[in-house]
Scaffold this active site. Structure first.
Site, PDB file in Angstrom:
ATOM      1  N   CYS A  39       0.854  -1.200   0.000  1.00 43.84           N
ATOM      2  CA  CYS A  39       0.000   0.000   0.000  1.00 43.84           C
ATOM      3  C   CYS A  39       0.882   1.239   0.000  1.00 43.84           C
ATOM      4  O   CYS A  39       0.640   2.208  -0.730  1.00 43.84           O
ATOM      5  CB  CYS A  39      -0.889   0.020   1.240  1.00 43.84           C
ATOM      6  SG  CYS A  39      -1.829  -1.477   1.527  1.00 43.84           S
ATOM      7  N   HIS A  60       0.677   4.857  -1.841  1.00 42.07           N
ATOM      8  CA  HIS A  60       0.027   5.858  -0.976  1.00 42.07           C
ATOM      9  C   HIS A  60       0.987   6.526   0.003  1.00 42.07           C
ATOM     10  O   HIS A  60       0.576   7.473   0.686  1.00 42.07           O
ATOM     11  CB  HIS A  60      -1.124   5.214  -0.188  1.00 42.07           C
ATOM     12  CG  HIS A  60      -2.235   4.690  -1.047  1.00 42.07           C
ATOM     13  ND1 HIS A  60      -3.138   5.510  -1.693  1.00 42.07           N
ATOM     14  CD2 HIS A  60      -2.592   3.422  -1.383  1.00 42.07           C
ATOM     15  CE1 HIS A  60      -4.009   4.765  -2.373  1.00 42.07           C
ATOM     16  NE2 HIS A  60      -3.693   3.501  -2.198  1.00 42.07           N
ATOM     17  N   CYS A  74      -8.338  -2.207  -4.330  1.00 49.51           N
ATOM     18  CA  CYS A  74      -6.936  -1.853  -4.497  1.00 49.51           C
ATOM     19  C   CYS A  74      -6.077  -3.112  -4.578  1.00 49.51           C
ATOM     20  O   CYS A  74      -5.154  -3.206  -5.383  1.00 49.51           O
ATOM     21  CB  CYS A  74      -6.483  -0.994  -3.318  1.00 49.51           C
ATOM     22  SG  CYS A  74      -5.815   0.598  -3.811  1.00 49.51           S
ATOM     23  N   CYS A 112     -35.136  -0.614  12.038  1.00 51.98           N
ATOM     24  CA  CYS A 112     -34.012  -0.002  12.748  1.00 51.98           C
ATOM     25  C   CYS A 112     -34.505   1.251  13.481  1.00 51.98           C
ATOM     26  O   CYS A 112     -34.159   1.508  14.635  1.00 51.98           O
ATOM     27  CB  CYS A 112     -32.906   0.409  11.784  1.00 51.98           C
ATOM     28  SG  CYS A 112     -32.388  -0.834  10.596  1.00 51.98           S
ATOM     29  N   CYS A 141     -36.269   1.384  17.096  1.00 51.83           N
ATOM     30  CA  CYS A 141     -35.431   1.373  18.296  1.00 51.83           C
ATOM     31  C   CYS A 141     -34.448   2.545  18.309  1.00 51.83           C
ATOM     32  O   CYS A 141     -34.331   3.232  19.315  1.00 51.83           O
ATOM     33  CB  CYS A 141     -34.647   0.061  18.386  1.00 51.83           C
ATOM     34  SG  CYS A 141     -35.667  -1.312  18.961  1.00 51.83           S
ATOM     35  N   ARG A 150     -21.906  -5.953  12.648  1.00 50.45           N
ATOM     36  CA  ARG A 150     -22.809  -5.405  13.658  1.00 50.45           C
ATOM     37  C   ARG A 150     -24.238  -5.331  13.122  1.00 50.45           C
ATOM     38  O   ARG A 150     -25.200  -5.613  13.830  1.00 50.45           O
ATOM     39  CB  ARG A 150     -22.311  -4.023  14.089  1.00 50.45           C
ATOM     40  CG  ARG A 150     -23.124  -3.408  15.227  1.00 50.45           C
ATOM     41  CD  ARG A 150     -22.980  -4.235  16.489  1.00 50.45           C
ATOM     42  NE  ARG A 150     -23.918  -3.832  17.530  1.00 50.45           N
ATOM     43  CZ  ARG A 150     -25.177  -4.263  17.585  1.00 50.45           C
ATOM     44  NH1 ARG A 150     -25.658  -5.090  16.671  1.00 50.45           N
ATOM     45  NH2 ARG A 150     -25.966  -3.860  18.573  1.00 50.45           N
ATOM     46  N   CYS A 170     -27.959  -7.156  14.479  1.00 48.44           N
ATOM     47  CA  CYS A 170     -29.276  -6.546  14.682  1.00 48.44           C
ATOM     48  C   CYS A 170     -30.332  -7.285  13.854  1.00 48.44           C
ATOM     49  O   CYS A 170     -31.440  -7.519  14.324  1.00 48.44           O
ATOM     50  CB  CYS A 170     -29.262  -5.061  14.314  1.00 48.44           C
ATOM     51  SG  CYS A 170     -29.153  -3.955  15.748  1.00 48.44           S
TER      52      CYS A 170
END
Lengths: 146, 266
Positions: B81, B85, B119, B182, B185, B223, B227
Site C-alpha cells: 500500500c 500511498h 486496491c 431499525c 429502536c 454489527r 441486529c
C-alpha cells in the site's frame, strides 16, 4: 384415542406445532374471546415461556414482578398487574396481533406469519409462539393480579 | 444601521439556504430527534477508559497489524500500500470519513473494506481479503485510525444519493419475524433499555470496533447482521448492495460526528 392424539399434538415442540395448520380466531372489539384452538393454557408453563428470553422474548422489552430476573427491558408496560388491567380475551388479541390495535406498536404479532418482510429462513412461516404457548402465557398473565 | 441591515439580509439568506437546501433529506423520518450522540455516551466509565487509552484499547492491536500490512508487499505486482500511498498518516487522513464512496468504474458505492480489496485485486494483483478476516479488519482499522477525531463527512456526490435514499428506506422498513425497523429502536427508543442495556442512536462512529461481546474486532457489516438476527430477519450477506446502502445512510445520518476508530463497545 382422539384425546391422546390431541395431547400429543399439544406436546409437540413449537417448530413442529407450526407445521400443523394453525387454529384460526375471531376478533370481537379489542379482544379474541375464544381460546386458540379451544386449548386450555397452563400458567406454570406460561411463566416459563415468559421468563425464557429465547422463547417468549417478553423480558427483552417488558419488566415484570420477577425480582430474581436481572436485565429486564423498559420499552413496554410492566407486566405487573396485567391480569387485572386486561381480560383474557384482550390479552389474547394483544399477543396474537397487537399491530391490529396499533399499527406503530413495537409489540410483535406473536401468532401472525403473513405480511412480514425478509424473515430469516429458520423462522419463515412460523409464528413466534404456537397457539398452545400463547394460551399458556395468557393463563400465566391472568395470575398477575396486583 | 446599514451594516445591521446587511447583516440581517445575510442572516435571512443563510436561513433560507439552510432551510431550503437540505430539507428533502434532513427533515424526513430516520433522523434522531435530539442531538446526535455516539454509543460512547452510554458506556460505563470503565469501558470508556479502555477505548480512550491507546495502550489498553484492544482495537489498537488491529491498528498495529494494519500498520505492518500497509508496508508489506502483496500480490504478483509486488506492491505494498505504502508504495503508492506513501505515509498513511498523511495520505489516509480524512479518507474514512468519506466512505462509503461511489466508485465510477464499478458504478456503485464501495465501503472502506471493499475499497481496500479493490486496491488489492486491481493494483497489487493480490487475492481479495475475506470479509471479517484479521487482515482486512486490520487494514481497515489502520486506514480509519488516520481519521481519528475528524468529523464524518459523506461526499456530496449525486451518484451516491440514490444509494443513501435506498439505505434510508431499509432503515425505516420493518423486517423479520419480530417485524421491527431499525428506526423504531434507534430513533424512537434510544436511551431506553432493551434487556437492561441502553439502546443507542446507532451511529457508526468507530468502526471497525472492538466489541466486548465478540471478544474481537469486527466491521459495521457484522454489527448490522447482529441486529438483523435480533429481529429474526435474514441477515444481508457481507458487502451486499443493500448492506452497503444502509452503511451509506448511517454515515450520512452520523455526518459531523467525530470518528472514534477503533471504538470499544459492550
Amino acid at each position: 384415542m382422539l384425546r391422546a392424539s390431541t395431547t400429543a399434538a399439544m406436546l409437540l415442540c413449537a417448530s413442529l406445532a407450526a407445521a400443523q395448520p394453525a387454529p384460526g380466531y375471531t376478533v370481537t372489539g379489542d379482544a379474541i374471546a375464544e381460546p386458540l384452538g379451544g386449548l386450555r393454557g397452563d400458567a406454570q408453563r406460561g411463566r416459563a415461556i415468559v421468563l425464557d428470553r429465547r422463547t417468549g422474548l417478553c423480558l427483552l422489552c417488558h419488566s415484570g414482578p420477577f425480582p430474581e430476573e436481572r436485565f429486564q427491558g423498559d420499552l413496554a408496560p410492566d407486566l405487573k398487574g396485567a391480569g387485572a388491567r386486561w381480560s383474557e380475551g384482550q390479552l389474547r388479541l394483544r399477543m396474537v396481533d397487537s399491530a391490529r390495535l396499533n399499527p406503530n406498536t413495537l409489540m410483535p404479532s406473536y401468532y401472525r406469519t403473513t405480511d412480514l418482510t425478509r424473515v430469516a429462513a429458520a423462522f419463515r412461516d412460523k409464528p413466534v409462539l404456537s397457539a398452545a404457548q400463547i394460551e399458556d402465557v395468557i393463563a400465566f398473565l391472568m395470575t398477575l393480579k396486583d | 444601521m446599514k451594516a445591521r441591515a446587511a447583516a440581517l439580509a445575510r442572516l435571512a439568506l443563510a436561513t433560507l439556504l439552510v432551510t431550503a437546501l437540505p430539507r428533502a433529506v434532513s427533515q424526513a423520518p430516520g433522523e434522531p430527534p435530539a442531538g446526535k450522540q455516539s454509543g460512547y455516551a452510554w458506556m460505563a466509565r470503565e469501558t470508556r477508559a479502555i477505548q480512550d487509552d491507546a495502550l489498553a484499547n484492544p482495537g489498537m492491536l488491529s491498528v498495529l497489524d494494519g500498520e505492518a500490512l500497509w508496508a508489506r508487499k502483496a500480490g504478483t505486482a509486488g506492491l505494498a500500500c505504502a508504495d503508492c500511498h506513501g505515509d498513511a498518516r498523511l495520505s489516509m487522513k480524512g479518507v474514512a470519513t468519506r466512505f462509503p464512496a461511489f466508485d465510477a468504474r464499478l458504478g456503485r458505492p464501495l465501503n472502506l473494506e471493499q475499497r481496500i480489496n479493490a486496491c488489492r485485486t486491481e493494483r497489487q494483483a493480490a487475492p481479495a481479503l475475506r470479509y471479517e478476516s484479521r487482515d482486512l479488519l486490520a487494514l481497515t482499522a489502520y486506514v480509519a485510525r488516520q481519521s481519528h477525531g475528524l468529523p464524518i463527512a459523506p461526499p456530496a456526490d449525486a451518484r451516491l444519493r440514490p444509494h443513501v435514499e435506498a439505505g434510508r428506506a431499509e432503515y425505516l422498513r420493518r423486517q423479520g419475524q419480530l417485524n421491527l425497523s431499525c428506526a423504531q429502536c434507534h430513533d424512537g427508543l434510544a436511551d431506553r433499555k432493551l434487556v437492561g442495556n441502553p439502546i443507542t442512536q446507532g451511529h457508526p462512529t468507530g468502526y471497525p470496533i472492538y466489541r466486548l461481546e465478540w471478544q474481537a474486532v469486527g466491521s459495521l457489516q457484522r454489527r448490522l447482521r447482529n441486529c438483523m438476527a435480533g429481529v429474526r430477519a435474514e441477515p444481508h450477506p457481507y458487502g451486499a448492495a443493500e448492506a452497503v446502502n444502509l452503511e451509506a445512510y448511517l454515515m450520512w445520518r452520523a455526518r459531523g460526528m467525530p470518528l472514534e476508530t477503533p471504538a470499544v463497545r459492550p
